[in-house]
Scaffold this motif. Structure first.
Motif, short mmCIF file in Angstrom:
data_model
loop_
_atom_site.label_atom_id
_atom_site.label_comp_id
_atom_site.label_asym_id
_atom_site.label_seq_id
_atom_site.Cartn_x
_atom_site.Cartn_y
_atom_site.Cartn_z
N ARG A 1 -11.72 31.54 -12.82
CA ARG A 1 -11.29 31.04 -14.12
C ARG A 1 -12.48 30.52 -14.93
O ARG A 1 -12.59 30.75 -16.12
N LEU B 1 -11.07 21.76 -12.24
CA LEU B 1 -10.82 22.79 -11.23
C LEU B 1 -11.60 22.50 -9.95
O LEU B 1 -11.23 22.96 -8.88
N SER B 2 -12.69 21.75 -10.08
CA SER B 2 -13.58 21.49 -8.93
C SER B 2 -13.53 20.02 -8.54
O SER B 2 -13.63 19.14 -9.39
N ASP C 1 -6.90 20.00 -11.12
CA ASP C 1 -5.82 20.58 -11.91
C ASP C 1 -6.39 21.63 -12.86
O ASP C 1 -7.56 21.57 -13.23
N CYS D 1 -6.17 22.81 -16.49
CA CYS D 1 -5.64 22.27 -17.75
C CYS D 1 -4.97 23.33 -18.60
O CYS D 1 -4.32 23.02 -19.60
N GLU D 2 -5.10 24.60 -18.21
CA GLU D 2 -4.45 25.66 -18.99
C GLU D 2 -3.08 26.02 -18.43
O GLU D 2 -2.37 26.85 -18.99
N ARG E 1 -14.67 17.81 -23.38
CA ARG E 1 -16.01 18.07 -23.92
C ARG E 1 -16.63 19.27 -23.21
O ARG E 1 -16.43 19.47 -22.01
N HIS E 2 -17.35 20.06 -23.95
CA HIS E 2 -18.05 21.24 -23.42
C HIS E 2 -17.07 22.19 -22.72
O HIS E 2 -17.35 22.70 -21.64
C1 SAM Z 1 -19.32 22.49 -19.07
S1 SAM Z 1 -18.41 21.52 -17.93
C2 SAM Z 1 -18.13 20.04 -18.86
C3 SAM Z 1 -17.84 18.84 -17.99
C4 SAM Z 1 -17.50 17.54 -18.74
N1 SAM Z 1 -16.40 17.72 -19.69
C5 SAM Z 1 -18.69 16.98 -19.46
O1 SAM Z 1 -18.77 17.10 -20.69
O2 SAM Z 1 -19.56 16.40 -18.78
C6 SAM Z 1 -16.83 22.29 -17.98
C7 SAM Z 1 -15.92 21.80 -16.86
O3 SAM Z 1 -14.60 22.28 -17.15
C8 SAM Z 1 -14.00 22.64 -15.92
N2 SAM Z 1 -12.95 23.60 -16.23
C9 SAM Z 1 -13.08 24.85 -16.68
N3 SAM Z 1 -11.88 25.44 -16.85
C10 SAM Z 1 -10.96 24.51 -16.50
C11 SAM Z 1 -9.55 24.49 -16.41
N4 SAM Z 1 -8.84 25.57 -16.76
N5 SAM Z 1 -8.92 23.37 -15.99
C12 SAM Z 1 -9.64 22.28 -15.62
N6 SAM Z 1 -10.99 22.23 -15.66
C13 SAM Z 1 -11.64 23.33 -16.09
C14 SAM Z 1 -15.13 23.21 -15.10
O4 SAM Z 1 -14.81 23.21 -13.73
C15 SAM Z 1 -16.28 22.30 -15.48
O5 SAM Z 1 -16.39 21.23 -14.59
#
Ligand code: SAM
Length: 343
Positions: free
Chosen positions: A67, A135-136, A152, A154-155, A171-172
């Motif tokens: 994902r 996810l991790s 979890d 989030c989608e 964020r990000h």
């Molecule tokens: C670029 S990182 C940003 C982490 C944090 N938001 C920050 O700004 O420090 C994106 C994070 O989103 C998580 N992620 C991606 N798709 C996701 C999903 N469908 N549900 C939950 N988490 C997700 C990834 O595992 C990753 O840890």
């Protein structure tokens, strides 16, 4: 089953420390964030949640495999923390722009990554319950007592109660989200009336104000390929510039958009932007292989050898101080109307 922190991944402790929402925890008592009327998307995760995939020497999440296309190993986590420091420098240390008051009761940070934003929020708002989801299970073990993490997606449909959170933040996530309208709709539903959502997202396509980034430049080409890969994954990397409209479409009011420039390199004269540019260059160089590998090889089918040759060119372009490029970063927030109810 649940505790306030997720210990180091891959250990026995993780099973104990990471909250994995199981059937018996969905009885929806008033204190829980978890609703009773929803099938859990995180049920039966125990086996997959602790597992990882390895590809090209990097580690990836296993739950909802594929994902998210960036790694989750220590090297990538360090980079995420560096990005946090960069954003704090950029915005003068504020964690959010939404006017959430001094003591929100419940805050949700989706896609929390290393949890660094959630932990800072927990420290700043000590009477607030802060939940970070990802996810991790890569969040640290020692966190403030008011902060906890949940594995979890989030989608998927959210298991939290409607009208529950005072503030929902992400964020990000532009490189991760396939369905922004759905994410915003779910955020709206699970916010209390009068609560706020805020997303802080970078538009990854570099720009320049002084003509030093021509259309045929290596940097622009690098992101054209990246975009090609994300289009195949149904992820719209241009979504950040459209976020405020999507907020309004989801029903939010009093929507605000703040746009900052993130320079690449130390070319700006302004000392803050010079520092931010240094962070961004370090982030980009350090993350180049992490953010390129899966999109270019797994999705676009390049060989790792061809990618390495291309990345040598890209590294040169990143280090070229004659190029005055920057990314736009969007901070968008809005309020759920007081008269609106979720559900
Ligand atoms: C670029 S990182 C940003 C982490 C944090 N938001 C920050 O700004 O420090 C994106 C994070 O989103 C998580 N992620 C991606 N798709 C996701 C999903 N469908 N549900 C939950 N988490 C997700 C990834 O595992 C990753 O840890």
């Amino acid at each position: 089953m649940a505790s306030s922190a997720a210990p180091a991944p891959g250990t026995e402790e993780t099973m104990v420390g990471t909250m994995i929402i199981a059937d018996d925890e969905q009885d929806g008592d008033g204190d829980s964030a978890i609703g009773s009327d929803n099938e859990s998307n995180t049920t039966s995760l125990a086996s997959s949640v602790l597992d990882y995939n390895f590809e090209n020497g990097r580690r990836y999440h296993k739950f909802r495999e594929g994902r998210y296309v960036f790694p989750n190993d220590d090297r990538e986590q360090d980079r995420e923390d560096l990005k946090h420091a960069m954003i704090m420098e950029l915005v003068g240390g504020v964690l959010h722009f939404a006017p959430i008051g001094d003591s929100p009761q419940r805050v949700l940070d989706i896609g929390t990554g290393t949890g660094i934003w959630a932990i800072d929020m927990g420290e700043q708002y000590q009477s607030t319950e802060v939940i970070g989801t990802d996810l991790s299970p890569i969040q640290p073990k020692w966190v403030p007592p008011n902060v906890r993490f949940i594995v979890d997606d989030c989608e998927s449909d959210w298991v939290y109660q409607p009208n529950h959170f005072d503030f929902i933040h992400g964020r990000h996530l532009a490189v991760a989200i396939r369905d922004w309208p759905k994410l915003l709709k779910q955020s709206f539903k699970h916010l209390k009336p009068g609560g706020h959502a805020e997303f802080q997202e970078i538009l990854v396509f570099p720009e320049s104000d002084d003509g030093t980034l021509p259309q045929q430049s290596t940097l622009r080409q690098y992101f054209r390929y990246v975009n090609e890969a994300f289009e195949k994954l149904s992820i719209d990397l241009r979504a950040p510039s459209n976020l405020s409209k999507m907020f309004r479409d989801a029903g939010f009011e009093d929507v605000h958009e703040k746009v900052y420039k993130i320079p690449l390199g130390t070319w700006p004269k302004n000392p803050v932007l010079k520092k931010v540019g240094l962070f961004q260059r370090t982030n980009f160089l350090e993350g180049l292989s992490a953010i390129s590998l899966a999109p270019y090889t797994r999705v676009l089918g390049w060989s790792t050898e061809a990618l390495e040759v291309w990345l040598t060119e890209v590294r040169k372009a990143i280090l070229d101080e004659k190029t005055h490029s920057f990314d736009y970063m969007f901070f968008v927030y809005g309020r759920k109307p007081v008269e609106a109810a979720g559900g």
